[in-house]
Design an enzyme around this catalytic site. Sequence first.
Site, PDB file in Angstrom:
ATOM      1  N   GLY A  71      35.140  33.631  43.636  1.00 13.40           N
ATOM      2  CA  GLY A  71      34.548  34.856  44.183  1.00 13.40           C
ATOM      3  C   GLY A  71      34.174  35.877  43.120  1.00 13.40           C
ATOM      4  N   THR A  72      35.032  36.050  42.136  1.00 12.50           N
ATOM      5  CA  THR A  72      34.748  37.053  41.106  1.00 12.50           C
ATOM      6  C   THR A  72      33.469  36.681  40.366  1.00 12.50           C
ATOM      7  OG1 THR A  72      37.103  37.526  40.889  1.00 12.50           O
ATOM      8  CG2 THR A  72      35.699  38.179  39.047  1.00 12.50           C
ATOM      9  N   SER A 195      34.926  31.592  47.834  1.00 11.41           N
ATOM     10  CA  SER A 195      35.982  31.123  46.931  1.00 11.41           C
ATOM     11  C   SER A 195      36.851  30.106  47.672  1.00 11.41           C
ATOM     12  CB  SER A 195      36.812  32.334  46.538  1.00 11.41           C
ATOM     13  OG  SER A 195      37.853  31.947  45.689  1.00 11.41           O
ATOM     14  N   THR A 233      30.482  22.001  32.113  1.00  8.71           N
ATOM     15  CA  THR A 233      30.796  20.725  32.751  1.00  8.71           C
ATOM     16  C   THR A 233      31.417  20.968  34.127  1.00  8.71           C
ATOM     17  OG1 THR A 233      31.124  19.734  30.604  1.00  8.71           O
ATOM     18  CG2 THR A 233      32.139  18.581  32.477  1.00  8.71           C
ATOM     19  N   CYS A 326      48.513  47.910  41.867  1.00 12.19           N
ATOM     20  CA  CYS A 326      49.126  48.400  40.644  1.00 12.19           C
ATOM     21  C   CYS A 326      48.071  48.424  39.535  1.00 12.19           C
ATOM     22  CB  CYS A 326      50.271  47.472  40.264  1.00 12.19           C
ATOM     23  SG  CYS A 326      51.336  48.222  39.053  1.00 12.19           S
TER      24      CYS A 326
END
Length: 390
Positions: A71-72, A195, A233, A326
Amino acid sequence: MKRIYMDANATTPLLPEVVEAMRPYWMECFGNASSIYLDGQQARAAVDRARATMAEFFNCHEAEVVFNSGGTEGDNTAIFGLLRPGDHFITTAIEHSAILRAAERMAERGVKVTFVAPQASGLIDPKEIQRALRPETRLVSVMLANNETGVLQPVEEIGKITAEAGAYFHIDAVQGAGKVPLDVRRFGCHLLSISAHKMHGPKGIGAMFVRSGTPLESLIVGGSHERRRRAGTENVPGIVGLGKAAELAMHSLEDGVYNRLAKLRDRLEAGILELPGTGVNGAWDGDKRVPRVANTTNIWFDNLEGEALVIALDLKGVAVSGGSACHSGATEPSHVLMAMGIDKTRARASLRFSLLKTATEADVDFVLKVVPEAVEHLRAISPVAAGTAG
Ligand code: PLP
């Protein structure tokens, strides 16, 4: 100790069928999909089969599927691959950090960015997207389902508005994939990211729908893999695992698994709401229910610290996530809840419960037993409850 995992929006375990499908591609069929001899052809055939499954999953052509690392990468590729200095980009204040941080970087490089705020319900109003459009708007990116509240966004309507304006439209569908049917033609998007690890597939693998003709520059350059749209790859076992997870997800959507899950989630939610000083973030728009994915609820608990409740529940064997993240050692309240207008204290005291599709009635019973115990205990000793915390 018995453990109940209720943080499916963070990640999910592989289903046994996914492990089985991947198994041969680690050792026996380890070939490089670019090699022309038999070993390579076996790997290539496996990648092609997975691509066909993903095309069905997205409702697109096989040539419009690009495998990547998750996803990122998909979110970053949409932004870095389309935007140039002087362009205008519209996204929302409730996106995942994979969109928000990429948008901030582009803003430093001369792209004008508009962050559209959600309504108190967690919904993005398509009219706000319309209002934000400018002649130089090149890209609009809106998530399908929010990772913290589960709220499903009106992407179809936003797709129409963007098309009329002649802008490109990207959907971060990471939290919607496998939970609601995807249909890139109906959504009217040019790009869509998913993802595998959020839908019972392996971590570090994902896919993107790239509508044919979209002038997307690749993020990673090198070999001519993925029709030059993503060099490197191919992760053949990962791609096979993603394909299997997508196939199983399509079956689940047909089998009514999500109706069962919605009932379980609603029972969990109603049970927790029996506690005084609790409520749901992003479930109601006035007296109307907001559309949400079936597995998610985000609940606030007055007079306690969310982080303390996460730890207390962990000690009792329940894994859930807090409404805060955090950053460099400091706990910040969730940007999603804050953007919805929820105050800092309540945002800090909010927890996300996200059920696996394999969740059972017994799991919900267990959580409904331990949450009231933990909440009552923490409220009895909490400095927040005693009014001494700032
Ligand atoms: N977008 C959303 C909405 C997410 O929830 C996540 C993961 O939490 C991501 C993107 C990033 O996906 P990945 O973990 O595959 O990089």
